[in-house]
Design an enzyme around this catalytic site. Structure first.
Site, short mmCIF file in Angstrom:
data_model
loop_
_atom_site.label_atom_id
_atom_site.label_comp_id
_atom_site.label_asym_id
_atom_site.label_seq_id
_atom_site.Cartn_x
_atom_site.Cartn_y
_atom_site.Cartn_z
N HIS A 154 31.65 30.14 29.32
CA HIS A 154 31.80 31.04 30.46
C HIS A 154 33.27 31.29 30.80
O HIS A 154 33.73 32.43 30.93
CB HIS A 154 31.06 30.45 31.66
CG HIS A 154 31.24 31.25 32.91
ND1 HIS A 154 32.14 30.89 33.88
CD2 HIS A 154 30.67 32.39 33.32
CE1 HIS A 154 32.09 31.79 34.86
NE2 HIS A 154 31.20 32.71 34.54
N ARG A 181 26.23 43.43 21.70
CA ARG A 181 26.94 44.31 22.63
C ARG A 181 28.35 44.47 22.12
O ARG A 181 28.82 43.68 21.31
CB ARG A 181 26.94 43.71 24.04
CG ARG A 181 27.63 42.37 24.08
CD ARG A 181 27.54 41.74 25.45
NE ARG A 181 27.87 40.32 25.34
CZ ARG A 181 27.53 39.40 26.23
NH1 ARG A 181 26.81 39.73 27.28
NH2 ARG A 181 27.87 38.15 26.07
N LYS A 229 21.27 44.97 27.40
CA LYS A 229 20.51 44.09 26.52
C LYS A 229 19.26 44.80 26.01
O LYS A 229 18.98 44.82 24.81
CB LYS A 229 20.10 42.84 27.32
CG LYS A 229 20.03 41.59 26.51
CD LYS A 229 19.75 40.40 27.43
CE LYS A 229 21.00 39.96 28.17
NZ LYS A 229 20.70 39.03 29.27
N CYS A 256 56.09 59.08 42.57
CA CYS A 256 56.90 57.90 42.31
C CYS A 256 56.50 56.71 43.15
O CYS A 256 57.24 55.76 43.29
CB CYS A 256 58.38 58.21 42.48
SG CYS A 256 58.80 58.70 44.15
N TYR A 291 54.65 64.94 35.87
CA TYR A 291 54.80 63.57 35.37
C TYR A 291 54.39 62.57 36.45
O TYR A 291 54.27 62.92 37.62
CB TYR A 291 56.26 63.30 34.96
CG TYR A 291 57.23 63.29 36.12
CD1 TYR A 291 57.45 62.11 36.85
CD2 TYR A 291 57.90 64.44 36.52
CE1 TYR A 291 58.31 62.10 37.93
CE2 TYR A 291 58.76 64.43 37.60
CZ TYR A 291 58.96 63.25 38.30
OH TYR A 291 59.80 63.23 39.38
N GLY A 347 26.44 35.96 32.40
CA GLY A 347 26.06 34.76 33.15
C GLY A 347 25.88 34.98 34.64
O GLY A 347 25.60 34.04 35.37
N ARG A 354 14.55 38.01 30.70
CA ARG A 354 16.02 38.13 30.71
C ARG A 354 16.50 39.29 31.57
O ARG A 354 15.91 40.36 31.56
CB ARG A 354 16.52 38.34 29.26
CG ARG A 354 15.88 37.42 28.26
CD ARG A 354 16.26 37.77 26.83
NE ARG A 354 17.66 37.53 26.54
CZ ARG A 354 18.24 37.85 25.39
NH1 ARG A 354 17.54 38.45 24.44
NH2 ARG A 354 19.51 37.59 25.19
N MET A 397 23.63 36.90 36.22
CA MET A 397 22.24 36.97 36.66
C MET A 397 21.42 35.98 35.85
O MET A 397 21.94 35.30 35.00
CB MET A 397 21.73 38.39 36.52
CG MET A 397 22.37 39.31 37.53
SD MET A 397 21.77 40.97 37.39
CE MET A 397 22.27 41.40 35.76
N SER A 423 58.71 65.26 44.46
CA SER A 423 58.16 64.00 43.98
C SER A 423 57.37 63.39 45.12
O SER A 423 57.92 63.18 46.21
CB SER A 423 59.28 63.06 43.53
OG SER A 423 58.71 61.83 43.13
#
Ligand code: ADP
Ligand code: MG
Ligand code: MG
Length: 916
Positions: free
Chosen positions: A476, A360, A46, A859, A879, A125, A116, A127, A792
């Site tokens: 909210h 923001r 902010k 995997c 991979y 919301g 703030r 804080m 693998s």
């Protein structure tokens, strides 16, 4: 700021030391600011953007931001301000007062400020923020005179008392709300806005009395003291339970702390030419490029976000205050161009004049993130790598969300606004704690609330869906759910929640706690009972982004698939092959399991061979299907892995039926059969099956099983090859721990494979490799690689054996460990880089010592988890392989890993060969 101070040396002598007091306060006023965007960690989101906007010439009320460094000093010193702190605040305040033309506590020209919170990462919301600070019995008169609006001034004062009482003095705000309700009733006022000035004066007196009662002290009248207390309270709100919960869920660091911004108040509650709102430069649900937002006339900021009143459309702003609207449109365009990202903007109009209070990068659904990223590339606002990094891989799972089957017929009992597109089915629960409890029992729940507040996040997080009766698309509930891509319907006005009696009403319908409902996220409808949900379809933008990701990624992505259908799904998501076919899954199908049991029950090799041979055609058919679906990509097939008892009925069930038949003396044939199964189960019984007779240990002791599987694989491969289908089977031995095991099973596999290709007269390229999932195998990988052509990493077993945590029992202590931060995350979900990761590094390095080009993959479940994929990229895997639905997530994570840590480094100048 150099300061000379006297310090005691260890020997007790006084010595002058020069210390630098850090700059704790950054001002923004009169179109100039000390801060900028890049100072986000120091000034919070902010604070840094208010500074940036000020420098951009956007109308922002003047103020200053106290740094997170100041918070850290305060927090570290046991909640004491560091030296020089208050002095810096005083000079920041002086600048603010000069810019505002009013002074804190001045009875004629009182300055009011907001205090703030603001962390580097937005925690909406979570804080606290204090508004209207600076009011007291004297300044309220000054405010009334200057605005010529007595009612307004007293309304601000009573709001200030409530918010200050709640946030700073720790008095539950319900106490203040009750006082307001009483005054409202007495004055016969319908809404808050109808309460006359005199009644508000009375309310202020009542509220002050409440403060005196609860704290034993009068309400602090001195604005400087108010400011001091409010700053500390905002600092401390970093540790509020809801904020701590939020950080745990989002894996945010506890030591970042919050900055505090103090800025001049502007008033949206000054009458019908004032108001306050929130807007987005693009639609945060779909990503569509359209201006979108909500607005409340004659209201103060918190009213919109708290969802107390259901807000109006921005078109109303356009109608009522066309000039402010036009200005807002120009500013949102400017901000979007400047930040090159979709902006979420808080604004207030005071007497027709527009002020921006926050901007923001807006939270968005996964679908919106993809669309915005792709369209911004088309608009030449950003380049492709930026677009790829804009989308959080995990958020893609939201595009893969379920929606209500379009063919379903139903009627809705209520209608709300849809905050996300996802649909959900679950049992109604009214209370967040109960939601957590119920979800822990494995039930799907839908949390139904009048409105949600930040305290509810834990319950919201476990719910399948959230339904609120109040609040708009920026309430909210909507904001939080959107971040999670969770089903959420808000502002369903017909829904009346009666938590006390465990029910909600909607028109004539009554829905009780525990009843199943469906929320249709796409339409905002609430439906009683379960509706069929269907799988998602991929958008053009999604496909585009996936294409870019595949172009960029050097670590490829395969899928784990056990059936031809899975394999087709995997292709649809652009998997580059199959990294794991679990052959045992093919054993469980109805007509096969009796044969499998026969095989297990066999008394001798001959009988076992007979059963095994009957399984062969089934396996061959499955492989043919998979090869065809996956051509021309490689398919890794793992030979039988689990302990045999998994294919037999549960011991407990067998015993139960056996004893029953025994007692009743009926059905002798079945009784005898069960006796046999019972005896076999007893023989197979293991104290610790996961470390028992399984994997290659099975294949070595019962070679006919592996021989049959290899034969089925190769016969299938030759069959499709003859039909002109390109195949590349990779046969994989599970649970190898010694070189001898690998040598033996490898030789057996090659012998059978060669025999089959000779018989069938087709050459098919194939490979023989192994899982690396026993820690010992990683350590002797150089030896094992002499007999294996690929590795693998089976990170589920590897994690289990490295930590010594049983996968099935970790639930008993994991929550405690996570709570106490003894583990950073569930190691079965997020790959442990330090321990398991080190074994992987060692395994790859040693394996490639023997075979420079050794193919290496993963995997386990980790193959689709973004941070684990990043790690796999860093250690040079060929991979990753994951479930088909995770494939797009893995591609994006692999692309991002390549962008931040490119593997395609330039070749060394002298052209020397490099190891991968
Ligand atoms: P959060 O981080 O919870 O959004 P904010 O600090 O943004 O908290 O404050 C909540 C609301 O209070 C804002 O949306 C804004 O509308 C209002 N607000 C904050 N500061 C001011 C101010 N100086 N003037 C008018 N309204 C303000
Ligand atoms: Mg805000
Ligand atoms: Mg395993």
């Amino acid at each position: 700021m150099a300061v000379t101070k006297m310090r005691k040396t260890p020997k007790g002598k006084l010595r002058a030391v020069s210390t630098r007091t850090p700059k704790y306060v950054y001002s923004f006023a009169n179109g100039k600011a000390d801060g900028r965007s890049a100072m986000r960690p120091l000034l919070g989101g902010k604070g840094c953007e208010l500074a940036e906007m000020t420098n951009l010439g956007v109308p922002v009320p003047p103020g200053f931001t106290i740094t997170t460094e100041a918070w850290a000093a305060y927090n570290g010193a046991g909640k004491k301000h560091p030296p020089g702190f208050w002095k810096q605040i005083e000079s920041g305040l002086a600048r603010l007062e000069a810019a505002a033309g009013s002074r804190l506590g001045d009875p004629d020209r009182p300055l009011l400020v907001s205090v703030r919170s603001g962390a580097r990462v937005s925690m909406p919301g979570m804080m606290d923020t204090v508004l209207n600070l600076g009011l007291n019995d004297e300044t309220v008169g000054g405010l009334a005179r200057r605005t010529r609006n007595e009612r307004f001034a007293w309304d601000c004062y009573r709001r200030f008392l409530t918010i200050f009482g709640d946030v700073v003095l720790g008095i539950d705000r319900h106490g203040f709300d009750a006082l307001l309700d009483r005054v409202k009733e007495k004055a016969g006022a319908k809404t808050d806005a109808d309460v006359p000035a005199d009644a508000l004066k009375e309310l202020v007196a009542d509220s002050k009395r409440l403060v005196q009662e609860r704290t034993g002290r009068p309400f602090p009248q001195d604005p400087t003291e108010q400011l001091w207390l409010a700053i500390n309270a905002v600092f401390d709100s970093w540790w509020a339970k809801k904020a701590v919960d939020y950080r745990r869920i989002h894996r945010l660091a506890d030591d970042w702390g919050t900055a505090v911004t103090v800025m001049a108040m502007v008033f949206g509650n000054l009458g019908t030419t004032s108001g306050t709102g929130v807007c987005f430069s693009r639609d945060p649900a779909t990503g569509e490029k359209r201006f979108f937002g909500e607005f409340l006339v004659n209201a103060q900021g918190e009213d919109v976000v708290a969802g107390v009143r259901t807000p109006e459309h921005l078109d109303d702003l356009k109608r009522r205050m066309p000039k402010a609207y036009r200005q807002l449109v120009a500013i949102k365009d400017k901000l979007e161009r400047h930040y090159r990202d979709m902006q979420d903007i808080e604004f207030t109009v005071q007497d027709g004049r527009l002020y921006i209070l926050q901007t923001r990068s807006g939270k968005r659904t996964g679908a919106a993130a993809v669309r915005i990223a792709v369209e911004m590339v088309e608009e030449k606002l950003i380049d492709r790598p930026t677009a790829l990094c804009r989308v959080e891989p995990a958020s893609l799972s939201q595009l893969l969300v379920k929606t209500v089957d379009p063919n379903a017929r139903y009627s809705a009992i209520a209608q709300g606004l849809s905050a996300t597109a996802a649909a959900a089915v679950g049992r109604v629960v009214f209370n967040p704690e109960k939601a957590v409890e119920t979800a822990l029992r494995g039930e799907r729940v839908i949390l139904v609330r009048a409105e949600t507040s930040p305290e509810d996040v834990a319950g919201m997080h476990v719910a399948e869906g959230i339904l609120t009766s109040r609040g708009g698309l920026t309430s909210h509930a909507a904001v939080v759910a959107r971040g999670w891509g969770k089903c959420c319907v808000v502002g369903a006005g017909d829904v009346v929640v009666d938590e006390e009696n465990g029910l909600f009403r909607a028109g004539k319908s009554v829905v009780r706690e525990g009843q199943v409902i469906t929320l249709n996220g796409a339409t905002g409808q609430v439906v009683v009972g379960p509706l069929p949900l269907v799988d998602p379809k991929l958008s053009e933008e999604f496909k585009q982004l996936l294409d870019w990701a595949r172009d960029v990624a050097t670590t490829k992505v395969r899928a784990n698939a056990d059936t031809p259908e899975d394999a087709r799904k995997a292709r649809e998501f652009e998997a580059d092959g199959i990294g794991l076919v679990r052959t045992e899954h093919m054993f469980f199908k109805d007509e096969r399991i009796p044969i499998v049991r026969e095989m297990i029950m066999a008394e001798d090799v001959e009988a076992r061979k007979k059963a095994v041979d009957r399984l062969l055609p089934f396996q061959r058919e499955d492989f043919i299907g998979i090869f065809k679906a996956m051509t021309p990509h490689p398919v890794t097939i793992r030979l039988l892995d689990p302990p045999l008892h998994e294919f037999l009925p549960k011991y407990k069930d067998v015993i139960e039926e056996y004893t029953r038949l025994d007692a009743l003396r009926i059905n002798p044939a079945r009784h005898q059969e069960l006796g046999g199964i019972k005896a076999r189960l007893e023989a197979l019984l293991e104290a610790n099956p996961m470390l028992g007779h399984r994997g290659c240990r099975l294949g070595i002791t019962f070679p006919e099983i592996y021989e049959m599987q290899v034969r089925a694989i190769m016969e299938a491969a030759c069959t499709v090859a003859r039909q002109g289908v390109a195949v590349e089977p990779e046969i994989m031995i599970p649970l190898t721990g010694t070189t001898a095991e690998m040598k033996l099973t490898g030789e057996m596999t090659r012998r059978v494979a060669e025999a089959v290709t000779a018989e069938m007269g087709v050459r098919v390229p194939y490979m023989v490799g192994t899982m690396i999932e026993v820690p010992r195998a990683a350590l002797i990988a150089d030896q094992i690689a002499r007999h294996a052509e690929f590795f693998s990493f089976g990170t589920n077993d590897l994690t289990q054996m490295t930590f010594g945590y049983s996968r099935d029992d970790i639930g008993k202590f994991l929550p405690f460990y996570l709570d106490k931060k003894l583990l950073p995350a569930d190691p079965f979900a997020v790959l442990d880089r330090e321990g398991v990761g080190e074994l992987i590094r060692i395994g790859i390095e040693r394996g490639r010592k023997t075979h420079r080009d050794l193919k290496v993959g993963i995997c386990g479940e980790h193959g689709g988890e973004p941070s684990s994929v990043e790690f796999c990229h860093q250690v040079g895997m060929t991979y990753v392989s994951c479930s088909p639905y995770m494939v797009p997530i893995a591609w994006l994570a692999a692309a991002q890993a390549e962008i931040t840590e490119p593997r395609r480094r330039p070749e060394p100048a002298r052209g020397g060969k490099r190891h991968a």
